[in-house]
Design a protein around this motif. Structure first.
Motif, PDB file in Angstrom:
ATOM      1  N   PHE A 118       4.661   7.927   7.773  1.00  0.00           N
ATOM      2  CA  PHE A 118       3.303   8.146   7.299  1.00  0.00           C
ATOM      3  C   PHE A 118       3.258   8.712   5.886  1.00  0.00           C
ATOM      4  CE2 PHE A 118       2.935   8.075  11.897  1.00  0.00           C
ATOM      5  CZ  PHE A 118       1.895   7.180  12.073  1.00  0.00           C
ATOM      6  N   THR A 119       4.421   8.933   5.307  1.00  0.00           N
ATOM      7  CA  THR A 119       4.463   9.362   3.910  1.00  0.00           C
ATOM      8  C   THR A 119       4.596   8.145   3.011  1.00  0.00           C
ATOM      9  OG1 THR A 119       6.860   9.657   4.083  1.00  0.00           O
ATOM     10  CG2 THR A 119       5.484  11.591   4.477  1.00  0.00           C
ATOM     11  N   ILE A 120       3.985   8.195   1.860  1.00  0.00           N
ATOM     12  CA  ILE A 120       4.036   7.096   0.910  1.00  0.00           C
ATOM     13  C   ILE A 120       5.333   7.183   0.107  1.00  0.00           C
ATOM     14  CG2 ILE A 120       2.893   5.987  -1.038  1.00  0.00           C
ATOM     15  CD1 ILE A 120       1.372   5.821   1.603  1.00  0.00           C
ATOM     16  N   SER A 155      15.209  -0.639  16.450  1.00  0.00           N
ATOM     17  CA  SER A 155      13.769  -0.433  16.546  1.00  0.00           C
ATOM     18  C   SER A 155      13.233   0.085  15.212  1.00  0.00           C
ATOM     19  CB  SER A 155      13.464   0.568  17.663  1.00  0.00           C
ATOM     20  OG  SER A 155      14.034   1.838  17.358  1.00  0.00           O
ATOM     21  N   THR A 156      11.937   0.102  15.079  1.00  0.00           N
ATOM     22  CA  THR A 156      11.336   0.536  13.813  1.00  0.00           C
ATOM     23  C   THR A 156      10.367   1.677  14.048  1.00  0.00           C
ATOM     24  OG1 THR A 156       9.587  -1.144  14.007  1.00  0.00           O
ATOM     25  CG2 THR A 156      11.561  -1.739  12.747  1.00  0.00           C
ATOM     26  N   LYS A 216       0.824  -1.210   0.000  1.00  0.00           N
ATOM     27  CA  LYS A 216       0.000   0.000   0.000  1.00  0.00           C
ATOM     28  C   LYS A 216       0.858   1.259   0.000  1.00  0.00           C
ATOM     29  CE  LYS A 216      -3.952  -2.154   2.298  1.00  0.00           C
ATOM     30  NZ  LYS A 216      -4.864  -2.104   3.481  1.00  0.00           N
ATOM     31  N   GLY A 217       2.178   1.072   0.055  1.00  0.00           N
ATOM     32  CA  GLY A 217       3.067   2.222   0.005  1.00  0.00           C
ATOM     33  C   GLY A 217       3.560   2.702   1.352  1.00  0.00           C
ATOM     34  N   LYS A 218       3.098   2.079   2.439  1.00  0.00           N
ATOM     35  CA  LYS A 218       3.545   2.493   3.774  1.00  0.00           C
ATOM     36  C   LYS A 218       4.979   2.030   4.004  1.00  0.00           C
ATOM     37  CE  LYS A 218       2.086   0.306   7.378  1.00  0.00           C
ATOM     38  NZ  LYS A 218       1.192  -0.231   8.408  1.00  0.00           N
ATOM     39  N   THR A 219       5.777   2.880   4.622  1.00  0.00           N
ATOM     40  CA  THR A 219       7.180   2.582   4.851  1.00  0.00           C
ATOM     41  C   THR A 219       7.451   2.442   6.345  1.00  0.00           C
ATOM     42  OG1 THR A 219       7.800   3.862   2.898  1.00  0.00           O
ATOM     43  CG2 THR A 219       9.545   3.370   4.469  1.00  0.00           C
ATOM     44  N   THR A 220       8.197   1.417   6.716  1.00  0.00           N
ATOM     45  CA  THR A 220       8.647   1.229   8.088  1.00  0.00           C
ATOM     46  C   THR A 220      10.165   1.361   8.115  1.00  0.00           C
ATOM     47  OG1 THR A 220       6.808  -0.275   8.570  1.00  0.00           O
ATOM     48  CG2 THR A 220       8.700  -0.327  10.069  1.00  0.00           C
ATOM     49  N   GLU A 221      10.665   2.411   8.748  1.00  0.00           N
ATOM     50  CA  GLU A 221      12.096   2.668   8.817  1.00  0.00           C
ATOM     51  C   GLU A 221      12.711   1.888   9.981  1.00  0.00           C
ATOM     52  OE1 GLU A 221      14.062   4.617   6.948  1.00  0.00           O
ATOM     53  OE2 GLU A 221      12.589   5.659   5.683  1.00  0.00           O
TER      54      GLU A 221
END
Length: 315
Positions: free
Chosen positions: A174-176, A169-170, A158-163
């Motif tokens: 919230f930006t695509i 930790s992650t 869906k384009g969500k990014t987890t850094e």
């Protein structure tokens, strides 16, 4: 005379034949070795055919066409291939005969062949339905004065990014995240809809606002997508074929990236930058891209692609 004696005397009359016979049964060569050896043959055929086309017929001897002319000169080609297979690696040498000259620079021909071979390797990778794509990238920009730093993130469909933070930790962004394709930013699903015909794909890659011009922009777009995007196997293959059609790309030989991973290096030079790629010929993965000043060799930027793969979960 035994069957093996007949085979040895009739078909293995070249330097090193005795060594090969004495070795007995050996394991078959690796897939990348076979692909590279085939590339040597194809490059030799291309150059020999083009040279014959521009040589006056009265000035050249009668020779068999196509593959037959290569086997008619076994000491030039077969010995080179035998040595390459025995070593487990193949570089892309200039194979020329004594009575002809290559119609084009050998490195230019072998770069095109190598990149088309990498397209076949990339296309053979399995498709994925994994929910995430993980990318880990080390960036070294000399211009910004920062030390090399590594970023790692997970992208969902869906384009969500987890850094991934330095402490492991992650943090959910919230930006695509979008991937540059020409003047557009595309998400994972949109990348899947890109054409895989090289000409159609190339027409989408250049940015009209690129200061480096169409070719530079195409080159940058293609390498960025290969190094850090969830491009499917067919799209990765098309990107390599786009690179193969660009002028000025040369194979420079075996190389290691900054982490010691081995691959094959290619270079592409403009008036302002020399770009060097290191590609793993076994997997078709882009390992590293380096930009240096063409006259001084000073490092301008280095992108080391440590991870670029589908995963089933975060962590």
């Amino acid at each position: 005379m035994t069957r093996s004696d007949t085979f040895s005397s009739d078909h293995l009359d070249f330097p090193g034949a005795e060594t090969l016979m004495a070795a007995g049964r050996v394991e078959p060569p690796k897939a990348e070795t076979v692909a590279a050896a085939q590339a040597v043959l194809r490059a030799a055929i291309e150059r020999d055919t083009e040279a014959a086309a521009v040589t006056p017929s009265a000035a050249r001897p009668r020779r068999r066409a196509g593959l037959a002319r290569l086997f008619f000169r076994p000491r030039v080609v077969v010995t080179a291939l035998a040595a390459a297979v025995a070593a487990g690696v193949v570089v892309y040498p200039a194979l020329t005969s004594n009575d002809t000259a290559p119609a084009q620079p050998p490195q230019a021909a072998s770069a095109k062949t190598f990149l088309n071979d990498m397209a076949q390797v990339a296309a053979s990778a399995p498709a994925t339905k994994a929910p995430y794509w993980k990318t880990t990238l080390t960036i070294n920009h000399r211009a910004d004065g920062q030390k090399p730093h590594t970023r790692s993130w997970y992208l969902d469909r869906k384009g969500k990014t987890t850094e991934v933070n330095p402490d492991g930790s992650t943090t959910v962004a919230f930006t695509i995240r979008g991937y540059s394709v020409g003047d557009r930013n595309l998400d994972w699903n949109q990348l899947d809809k890109l054409p895989t015909d090289p000409k159609a794909l190339a027409s989408l890659l250049p940015s009209a606002n690129s200061a480096g011009g169409k070719v530079k922009s195409t080159f940058d777009n293609a390498t960025a997508l290969l190094g850090q995007s969830p491009a499917r196997p067919e799209l990765r293959a098309a990107l390599y074929r786009v690179l193969a059609d660009l002028p000025g790309v040369e194979v420079t030989g075996p190389a290691e990236d900054i982490t010691g991973r081995r691959g094959t290096a290619l270079e592409w030079t403009t008036d302002s930058t020399t770009v060097r790629l290191i590609i793993n010929p076994k997997t078709g993965d882009l390992l590293e891209e380096t930009e240096t000043a063409p006259r001084t060799g000073a490092l301008e930027a280095r992108y080391t692609y440590l991870v670029n793969t589908p995963v089933d979960k975060i962590g």
